[in-house]
Write a protein that holds these residues in place. Structure first.
Motif, short mmCIF file in Angstrom:
data_model
loop_
_atom_site.label_atom_id
_atom_site.label_comp_id
_atom_site.label_asym_id
_atom_site.label_seq_id
_atom_site.Cartn_x
_atom_site.Cartn_y
_atom_site.Cartn_z
N ALA A 188 0.31 -35.98 -60.77
CA ALA A 188 0.28 -36.89 -61.91
C ALA A 188 1.67 -37.07 -62.50
O ALA A 188 2.07 -38.18 -62.88
CB ALA A 188 -0.69 -36.37 -62.98
N LEU A 189 2.43 -35.99 -62.58
CA LEU A 189 3.80 -36.07 -63.11
C LEU A 189 4.68 -36.90 -62.19
O LEU A 189 5.44 -37.76 -62.66
CB LEU A 189 4.38 -34.66 -63.28
CG LEU A 189 5.82 -34.59 -63.80
CD1 LEU A 189 5.94 -35.27 -65.17
CD2 LEU A 189 6.29 -33.15 -63.87
N ALA A 190 4.58 -36.67 -60.88
CA ALA A 190 5.38 -37.45 -59.94
C ALA A 190 5.02 -38.93 -60.03
O ALA A 190 5.91 -39.80 -60.03
CB ALA A 190 5.16 -36.93 -58.52
N ALA A 191 3.73 -39.22 -60.12
CA ALA A 191 3.31 -40.62 -60.20
C ALA A 191 3.83 -41.30 -61.45
O ALA A 191 4.21 -42.48 -61.43
CB ALA A 191 1.78 -40.70 -60.16
N SER A 192 3.89 -40.55 -62.56
CA SER A 192 4.36 -41.16 -63.81
C SER A 192 5.84 -41.51 -63.76
O SER A 192 6.32 -42.33 -64.56
CB SER A 192 4.09 -40.20 -64.98
OG SER A 192 4.96 -39.09 -64.93
N HIS A 193 6.55 -40.92 -62.81
CA HIS A 193 7.98 -41.22 -62.65
C HIS A 193 8.28 -41.98 -61.37
O HIS A 193 9.45 -42.13 -60.99
CB HIS A 193 8.80 -39.92 -62.69
CG HIS A 193 8.88 -39.31 -64.04
ND1 HIS A 193 9.86 -39.64 -64.97
CD2 HIS A 193 8.09 -38.39 -64.66
CE1 HIS A 193 9.68 -38.95 -66.09
NE2 HIS A 193 8.60 -38.19 -65.92
N GLY A 194 7.24 -42.46 -60.68
CA GLY A 194 7.43 -43.28 -59.49
C GLY A 194 7.92 -42.54 -58.26
O GLY A 194 8.52 -43.16 -57.37
N VAL A 195 7.68 -41.25 -58.20
CA VAL A 195 8.16 -40.47 -57.03
C VAL A 195 6.99 -39.77 -56.32
O VAL A 195 7.16 -38.72 -55.71
CB VAL A 195 9.24 -39.45 -57.45
CG1 VAL A 195 10.53 -40.16 -57.83
CG2 VAL A 195 8.74 -38.55 -58.58
N ALA A 196 5.81 -40.37 -56.39
CA ALA A 196 4.63 -39.76 -55.77
C ALA A 196 4.78 -39.64 -54.26
O ALA A 196 4.39 -38.63 -53.66
CB ALA A 196 3.38 -40.57 -56.12
N THR A 197 5.35 -40.67 -53.62
CA THR A 197 5.52 -40.63 -52.17
C THR A 197 6.45 -39.51 -51.75
O THR A 197 6.19 -38.78 -50.78
CB THR A 197 6.06 -41.98 -51.66
OG1 THR A 197 5.14 -43.02 -52.00
CG2 THR A 197 6.27 -41.95 -50.15
N GLU A 198 7.52 -39.34 -52.51
CA GLU A 198 8.48 -38.29 -52.19
C GLU A 198 7.89 -36.90 -52.38
O GLU A 198 8.15 -35.98 -51.58
CB GLU A 198 9.75 -38.46 -53.04
CG GLU A 198 10.61 -39.66 -52.68
CD GLU A 198 10.02 -41.00 -53.11
OE1 GLU A 198 10.49 -42.04 -52.65
OE2 GLU A 198 9.08 -40.99 -53.95
N LEU A 199 7.07 -36.73 -53.42
CA LEU A 199 6.42 -35.44 -53.62
C LEU A 199 5.47 -35.13 -52.46
O LEU A 199 5.40 -33.99 -51.98
CB LEU A 199 5.65 -35.40 -54.94
CG LEU A 199 4.90 -34.09 -55.22
CD1 LEU A 199 5.87 -32.91 -55.33
CD2 LEU A 199 4.05 -34.19 -56.48
N ALA A 200 4.74 -36.15 -52.02
CA ALA A 200 3.82 -35.96 -50.90
C ALA A 200 4.57 -35.53 -49.64
O ALA A 200 4.10 -34.69 -48.88
CB ALA A 200 3.03 -37.24 -50.64
N LEU A 201 5.76 -36.10 -49.42
CA LEU A 201 6.57 -35.71 -48.27
C LEU A 201 7.00 -34.26 -48.37
O LEU A 201 6.95 -33.50 -47.40
CB LEU A 201 7.80 -36.62 -48.15
CG LEU A 201 7.53 -38.06 -47.68
CD1 LEU A 201 8.80 -38.90 -47.82
CD2 LEU A 201 7.05 -38.06 -46.23
N GLU A 202 7.44 -33.85 -49.56
CA GLU A 202 7.85 -32.46 -49.77
C GLU A 202 6.66 -31.52 -49.58
O GLU A 202 6.79 -30.44 -49.00
CB GLU A 202 8.46 -32.28 -51.15
CG GLU A 202 9.82 -32.95 -51.34
CD GLU A 202 10.88 -32.36 -50.42
OE1 GLU A 202 10.79 -31.17 -50.08
OE2 GLU A 202 11.80 -33.12 -50.03
N ALA A 203 5.50 -31.95 -50.07
CA ALA A 203 4.30 -31.12 -49.94
C ALA A 203 3.95 -30.92 -48.47
O ALA A 203 3.55 -29.83 -48.05
CB ALA A 203 3.14 -31.76 -50.69
#
Length: 280
Positions: A188-203
């Motif tokens: 949710a935090l990543a999505a609020s800052h527009g970096v959800a895709t990048e977090l998913a890659l790191e995950a």
């Protein structure tokens, strides 16, 4: 001689656990009165046998197996204890050791023996074999274990007193459930800052099994003096995004218990864990 269980109640987990017991020739009863259509369907699919009433089910049973939402565990036990049941009560809910011992004391007042049980894992079936940990009277634990022999429920007796199985469940679930919640907050935090895709890659690049890596805990304690302020920054970021900061704040508070372990990377794991305990 056939062993008979009364299952309370055939929910998503309970029905399938009860169904596994029927594979060993165990008779598993349930009380359909007042249950939802979905519950009744689950019970039928699992091969459970309907009883006219709780009283009649208990009269025919060697064991009660309680698998219900944690908040209902004591109410379910109290309901059973209003009847002249003299079998063994298997408390298999996700409850604290203290609550388990309270239920055991109530059972003892009615001359009912109780076993402490804990189910770890998802509902049984092909590809899923949850573990049913059991502590308490060894003879009765062995009888319950036999009811699940060679099924998709792996009964695992613990040579321990009442409360041990519940404690294991609490220890495991404290990580597993919290980790899922933490993942939701992180995404949710990543999505609020527009970096959800990048977090998913790191995950996707993560390879660690954190709960199993106990050898890393001294390193965590040694770096806690730096990690706590970072968690406080994370908490501030979450609050700004309108997201719950409770878990980050809680983690920071835990890390501060290791303040005296700064840069002590050679501490034994046992000592590091001891430092988490409240003094007094």
């Amino acid at each position: 001689m056939t062993t008979t269980f009364t299952l309370l109640h055939p929910g998503a987990m309970g029905a399938r656990v009860g169904g596994e017991a029927t594979r060993t020739g165990t008779r598993v009863l349930y009380v359909p009165t007042g249950r939802s259509p979905a519950t009744l369907q689950r019970a039928r699919e699992a091969g459970l046998e309907p009883a006219e009433s709780l009283e009649s089910a208990l009269a025919a049973s060697d064991f009660v197996l309680s698998v219900c939402p944690p908040h209902a565990a004591e109410d379910v036990a109290r309901e059973v204890l209003t009847h002249p049941f003299r079998g063994v009560y298997v408390e298999a809910n996700a409850i604290s050791p203290d609550r388990t011992r309270r239920i055991a004391a109530a059972c003892a007042e009615r001359d009912v023996l109780m076993l402490d049980g804990a189910i770890v894992g998802g509902p049984p079936g092909p590809g899923s074999t949850p573990r049913l940990y059991l502590s308490g009277d060894e003879e009765q634990v062995a009888r319950v274990a036999r009811a699940f022999k060679d099924t998709h429920v792996a009964a695992r007796p613990l040579n321990a007193a009442l409360g041990a199985a519940s404690a294991l469940k609490m220890a495991y679930a404290s990580y597993q459930k919290s980790a899922r919640v933490l993942a939701a907050v992180s995404h949710a935090l990543a999505a609020s800052h527009g970096v959800a895709t990048e977090l998913a890659l790191e995950a996707g690049a993560l390879t660690s099994n954190i709960l199993a890596e106990t050898d890393q805990l001294p390193s965590v304690a040694a770096r806690a003096w730096r990690w706590a302020p970072e968690l406080e920054e994370i908490a501030a970021t979450l609050r700004t995004a309108g997201l719950p900061a409770d878990m980050a704040e809680g983690a920071a508070a835990v890390l501060r218990r290791w303040n005296d372990d700064k840069d002590r990377f050679d501490l034994p794991v046992e000592e590091v864990l001891t430092h988490l305990r409240t003094e007094g």
